[in-house]
Write a protein that holds these residues in place. Structure first.
Motif, PDB file in Angstrom:
ATOM      1  N   THR B  60       0.670  -1.215   0.019  1.00 29.53           N
ATOM      2  CA  THR B  60      -0.046  -0.050   0.013  1.00 29.53           C
ATOM      3  C   THR B  60       0.971   1.187   0.025  1.00 29.53           C
ATOM      4  O   THR B  60       0.402   2.348   0.148  1.00 29.53           O
ATOM      5  CB  THR B  60      -1.111   0.107   1.102  1.00 29.53           C
ATOM      6  OG1 THR B  60      -0.030  -0.271   2.373  1.00 29.53           O
ATOM      7  CG2 THR B  60      -1.682  -1.031   1.240  1.00 29.53           C
ATOM      8  N   ASP B  61       2.189   0.974   0.032  1.00 31.32           N
ATOM      9  CA  ASP B  61       3.050   2.264  -0.045  1.00 31.32           C
ATOM     10  C   ASP B  61       3.397   2.656  -1.273  1.00 31.32           C
ATOM     11  O   ASP B  61       4.550   2.351  -1.684  1.00 31.32           O
ATOM     12  CB  ASP B  61       4.288   1.578   0.815  1.00 31.32           C
ATOM     13  CG  ASP B  61       5.326   2.896   1.023  1.00 31.32           C
ATOM     14  OD1 ASP B  61       4.933   4.034   0.848  1.00 31.32           O
ATOM     15  OD2 ASP B  61       6.525   2.561   1.587  1.00 31.32           O
ATOM     16  N   TYR B  62       2.599   3.570  -2.039  1.00 33.69           N
ATOM     17  CA  TYR B  62       2.693   3.956  -3.265  1.00 33.69           C
ATOM     18  C   TYR B  62       2.239   5.291  -3.618  1.00 33.69           C
ATOM     19  O   TYR B  62       1.044   5.589  -2.618  1.00 33.69           O
ATOM     20  CB  TYR B  62       2.525   2.785  -4.477  1.00 33.69           C
ATOM     21  CG  TYR B  62       1.046   2.567  -4.193  1.00 33.69           C
ATOM     22  CD1 TYR B  62      -0.202   3.414  -5.172  1.00 33.69           C
ATOM     23  CD2 TYR B  62       0.448   1.641  -3.455  1.00 33.69           C
ATOM     24  CE1 TYR B  62      -1.431   3.150  -5.038  1.00 33.69           C
ATOM     25  CE2 TYR B  62      -0.810   1.161  -3.327  1.00 33.69           C
ATOM     26  CZ  TYR B  62      -1.737   1.962  -4.263  1.00 33.69           C
ATOM     27  OH  TYR B  62      -3.244   1.818  -3.994  1.00 33.69           O
ATOM     28  N   HIS B  63       2.442   5.988  -4.616  1.00 32.43           N
ATOM     29  CA  HIS B  63       1.729   7.154  -4.983  1.00 32.43           C
ATOM     30  C   HIS B  63       0.860   6.924  -6.342  1.00 32.43           C
ATOM     31  O   HIS B  63       1.173   6.071  -6.955  1.00 32.43           O
ATOM     32  CB  HIS B  63       2.802   8.342  -5.184  1.00 32.43           C
ATOM     33  CG  HIS B  63       3.737   8.569  -4.145  1.00 32.43           C
ATOM     34  ND1 HIS B  63       3.134   9.356  -2.941  1.00 32.43           N
ATOM     35  CD2 HIS B  63       4.731   7.884  -3.620  1.00 32.43           C
ATOM     36  CE1 HIS B  63       4.084   9.234  -2.090  1.00 32.43           C
ATOM     37  NE2 HIS B  63       5.126   8.645  -2.561  1.00 32.43           N
ATOM     38  N   GLY B  64      -0.264   7.556  -6.456  1.00 29.41           N
ATOM     39  CA  GLY B  64      -1.267   7.408  -7.587  1.00 29.41           C
ATOM     40  C   GLY B  64      -2.414   6.748  -7.131  1.00 29.41           C
ATOM     41  O   GLY B  64      -2.507   6.524  -5.852  1.00 29.41           O
ATOM     42  N   LYS B  65      -3.240   6.355  -8.072  1.00 25.81           N
ATOM     43  CA  LYS B  65      -4.661   5.639  -7.629  1.00 25.81           C
ATOM     44  C   LYS B  65      -4.730   4.438  -8.359  1.00 25.81           C
ATOM     45  O   LYS B  65      -4.279   3.955  -9.576  1.00 25.81           O
ATOM     46  CB  LYS B  65      -5.653   6.694  -8.216  1.00 25.81           C
ATOM     47  CG  LYS B  65      -5.888   8.000  -7.503  1.00 25.81           C
ATOM     48  CD  LYS B  65      -7.180   8.440  -8.442  1.00 25.81           C
ATOM     49  CE  LYS B  65      -7.335  10.027  -7.455  1.00 25.81           C
ATOM     50  NZ  LYS B  65      -8.434  10.677  -8.251  1.00 25.81           N
ATOM     51  N   LEU B  66      -5.180   3.664  -7.589  1.00 28.88           N
ATOM     52  CA  LEU B  66      -5.536   2.093  -8.200  1.00 28.88           C
ATOM     53  C   LEU B  66      -7.205   1.824  -7.577  1.00 28.88           C
ATOM     54  O   LEU B  66      -7.792   2.168  -6.802  1.00 28.88           O
ATOM     55  CB  LEU B  66      -4.984   1.130  -7.320  1.00 28.88           C
ATOM     56  CG  LEU B  66      -4.972  -0.352  -7.387  1.00 28.88           C
ATOM     57  CD1 LEU B  66      -4.695  -0.588  -8.861  1.00 28.88           C
ATOM     58  CD2 LEU B  66      -4.315  -1.151  -6.606  1.00 28.88           C
ATOM     59  N   LEU B  67      -7.616   1.559  -8.946  1.00 32.73           N
ATOM     60  CA  LEU B  67      -9.323   0.932  -8.878  1.00 32.73           C
ATOM     61  C   LEU B  67      -9.461  -0.409  -9.145  1.00 32.73           C
ATOM     62  O   LEU B  67      -8.789  -0.705 -10.215  1.00 32.73           O
ATOM     63  CB  LEU B  67      -9.926   2.076 -10.043  1.00 32.73           C
ATOM     64  CG  LEU B  67     -10.092   3.442  -9.492  1.00 32.73           C
ATOM     65  CD1 LEU B  67      -9.160   4.382 -10.211  1.00 32.73           C
ATOM     66  CD2 LEU B  67     -11.521   3.894  -9.796  1.00 32.73           C
TER      67      LEU B  67
END
Ligand SMILES: Nc1ncnc2c1ncn2[C@@H]1O[C@H](COP(=O)(O)OP(=O)(O)OP(=O)(O)O)[C@@H](O)[C@H]1O
Ligand SMILES: [Mg+2]
Lengths: 411, 227
Positions: B60-67
């Protein structure tokens, strides 16, 4: 899930459980035995001691004549060398007092008593002693008198005229055997012949050397007093913790002195308190040690099962689920270990109870005493669950915080 | 059915801080729609596995969006993410990762037991069906560690299918197998795509494997080079 993990590590799991079984067994056995002994010793004194004793103490009257005179009442009077007044040893109006006491629902029973200083005339010498005039039936019912009559039958005291039960020590000194007649002289100078019908042995030597028993009417006759003459009223309560309060209460109502069992036996209580504290401490230490055992084994399990935990998390088990699995393992070990431990502890208690233990001083005891109070079983059971829960808590938290990515990447 | 997005990555960036700050994923964006069989290729160390862990919600350690399934999953709490993984994602690893404490059948059933929507008998039945797809039904009662590598991987794929997930993700699922076994596994994936229209996103080094998929995403140095 938890079951499968335990089966996979059956050996460690069993070892952990055995640790719990052992400590719970020891805990229950130790406490049962210690408290059995405590009760034995307590009973030695407490069973026979009235919870409250009413009596008249010899003491100077609080108001001296000079203070009653109108002339000197307002002065500050100094009176030296006051002597006790020749007040009655007998409790005035004792029948009414006994009747009032018997109406109190907190009271199990009341037994009147007369303590009389006497000399036993043995040949040319006189042996000092105390004869207690007792209500034979009530004394037996309330204070287990009959338990301590080691030879002879205690009812003979009532059924035979002028009968006496001698303290074992006193009897030995006088070389008096059952059926013999002893000559007794009271402090007032009256002489009377009493027939020995039994021996009394309390287990406390100093008591047995001086105390003897006769029926209350025999002692009244011996002292030349009327049937209303009673020096002590002994009371047994349902709950002896009430003794101090009730002693004060009735002492004020009746205007006589009262002793309660707590005050009289304070140091005795302290002794048994310390003994049970020691046994709790040892028992709890054992449990905590076995708790560390469980902690170690769970920790090992978690290191070994890192992959399994990682895969479970990847599949969709949450940290909470993983936590629950390991807590379940710990609690299961605690539960089964605890149940078995209680069972073995009970068996061990039964075993100890079979060991013969006879002492001349303790006539009522034939085997080692064990207390099977359910309280110890409940404490041990609760404690085994609590320690195993805490032993599982930290490993489980560690397991639940394992990051599956770290493990999978590490392959 | 087709055309609905199952997975959507928007400008995903990932940094590693040890030994020094490095940007491993650089503005990765793409979409996978229902029924697609997608492979991801790229040189070793270009960030494929890292990307897959993010897409599978484990990292969960990231930047940006995930759908996933048109639901924004970035920033959701760990319990919700576990639920999503359990219900919507099937994961196949390079190493089979079966649970040796359990039988083959139980291994396949575990995701279903966790989901807890069907009775145990039903789940057993479903698990058996999944094993049958891979011709593993005869091994159902064996312990997981009594199987060969190829068999284990087939069971692992059966397990990933247990809850009929929206998407299956695989990180070099054939990487640890010999030619014969990897062919078998590859055939299974193709079958899943063609017969069951299963959406799949598979990282692979095998060009032959990739060639058999609907779409190849090529990565280089943390970027999507070609889609
Ligand atoms: N925990 C970590 N800390 C720091 N750097 C890391 C960590 N994990 C991976 N990396 C680096 O991130 C980059 C991408 O790694 P990743 O595992 O995603 O590569 P990959 O494309 O899967 O390679 P391969 O094809 O060999 O499996 C690599 O350069 C790697 O060294
Ligand atoms: Mg990789």
């Amino acid at each position: 899930m938890a079951k499968a993990l335990m089966l996979a590590r059956l050996k460690q799991t069993v070892v952990a459980a055995i640790g719990v079984v052992f400590s719970i067994t020891m805990f229950v056995t130790l406490l049962g035995f210690m408290n059995g002994l405590n009760q034995l010793l307590d009973n030695l004194v407490l069973n026979r001691t009235p919870h409250i004793r009413f009596y008249n103490e010899l003491k100077p009257s609080p108001t001296q004549p000079v203070e009653l005179s109108d002339k000197y009442r307002s002065f500050h009077n100094v009176v030296r060398s006051i002597k006790p007044a020749a007040s009655r040893m007998s409790i005035y109006n004792n029948e009414a007092i006994i009747k009032t006491l018997l109406d109190d629902p907190r009271i199990v029973g009341v037994a009147p008593k007369i303590a009389a200083q006497v000399f036993f005339n043995v040949g040319a010498i006189d042996v000092n002693g105390v004869i207690n005039g007792i209500d034979v039936e009530e004394e037996s019912r309330l204070f287990a008198f009959d338990d301590y009559v080691t030879e002879g039958d205690f009812v003979d005291l009532k059924n035979t005229a002028n009968a006496i039960i001698l303290g074992k020590g006193a009897a030995d000194r006088m070389l008096a055997s059952i059926g013999d007649v002893v000559q007794v002289t009271t402090a007032q100078g009256n002489s009377i012949q009493l027939k020995v019908v039994g021996y009394y042995q309390s287990g406390l030597g100093e008591l047995d050397n001086v105390q003897s028993y006769a029926s209350i009417s025999t002692v009244q006759k011996m002292l030349g007093e009327p049937p209303s003459f009673v020096t002590d009223i002994q009371v047994k309560l349902n709950d002896f913790d009430l003794a101090p309060g009730m002693a004060k209460e009735y002492s004020a109502i009746f205007g006589i002195d009262a002793d309660d069992i707590q005050t009289v036996n304070a140091q005795f209580e302290a002794g048994s308190g310390i003994r049970s504290m020691i046994s709790y401490a040892v028992g709890i230490t054992l449990l905590i040690v076995s708790g560390f055992g469980i902690y170690n084994i769970l920790n090992m399990m978690i290191y070994e099962k890192m992959d399994t935990i990682a895969i479970l998390k990847a599949i969709g088990f949450s940290g909470r689920d993983v936590n629950l699995i390991f807590i379940t393992i710990a609690i299961t070990i605690g539960f089964f270990g605890g149940v078995l431990g209680l069972f073995f502890g009970f068996i061990a208690g039964l075993g100890i109870e079979q060991i013969p233990f006879e002492l001349d001083a303790l006539p009522t005891i034939k085997t080692l005493p064990v207390d099977f109070n359910p309280k110890y079983y409940v404490i041990a059971g609760v404690f085994s669950l609590v320690t195993t829960y805490f032993a599982g808590y930290f490993p489980a938290r560690k397991a639940s915080s394992i990051d599956p990515v770290d493990i999978i990447r590490g392959k | 059915m087709k055309g609905k997005p199952v997975l959507e990555a928007q400008n995903i960036n990932k940094y590693f801080y040890s030994p020094e700050k490095t940007r491993v994923l650089k503005d990765v964006s793409f979409q996978v729609t229902r029924g697609e069989f997608v492979s991801v290729m790229g040189k070793s160390g270009c960030g494929k596995s890292t990307l897959l862990y993010i897409l599978s919600t484990m990292d969960t350690d990231y930047h940006g969006k995930l759908l996933i399934d048109e639901e924004l999953v970035s920033g959701k709490n760990a319990n919700r993410l576990s639920q999503i993984r359990n219900e919507k994602i099937g994961f196949v690893f390079q190493f089979h990762y079966l649970l040796n404490e359990f039988s083959v059948l139980e291994n396949v059933m575990i995701p279903g037991l966790k989901l807890d929507k069907k009775s145990k008998q039903e789940l057993e039945h479903i698990a058996m069906e999944k094993l049958r797809i891979f011709d593993m039904q005869d091994h159902a009662l064996k312990k997981a560690n009594q199987l060969s590598g190829g068999q284990k991987q087939r069971v692992a794929i059966a397990r990933s299918l247990m809850n009929d997930p929206l998407i299956i993700m695989g990180d070099e699922p054939t990487g640890n197998l010999d030619k014969k076994n990897s062919d078998i596994v590859f055939k299974i994936f193709k079958e899943l795509a063609q017969e069951f229209h299963q959406t799949m996103l598979i990282v692979t080094h095998d060009p032959e494997f990739a060639a058999g998929t609907d779409r190849i995403i090529e990565m280089e140095d943390g970027r999507v080079l070609r889609d």
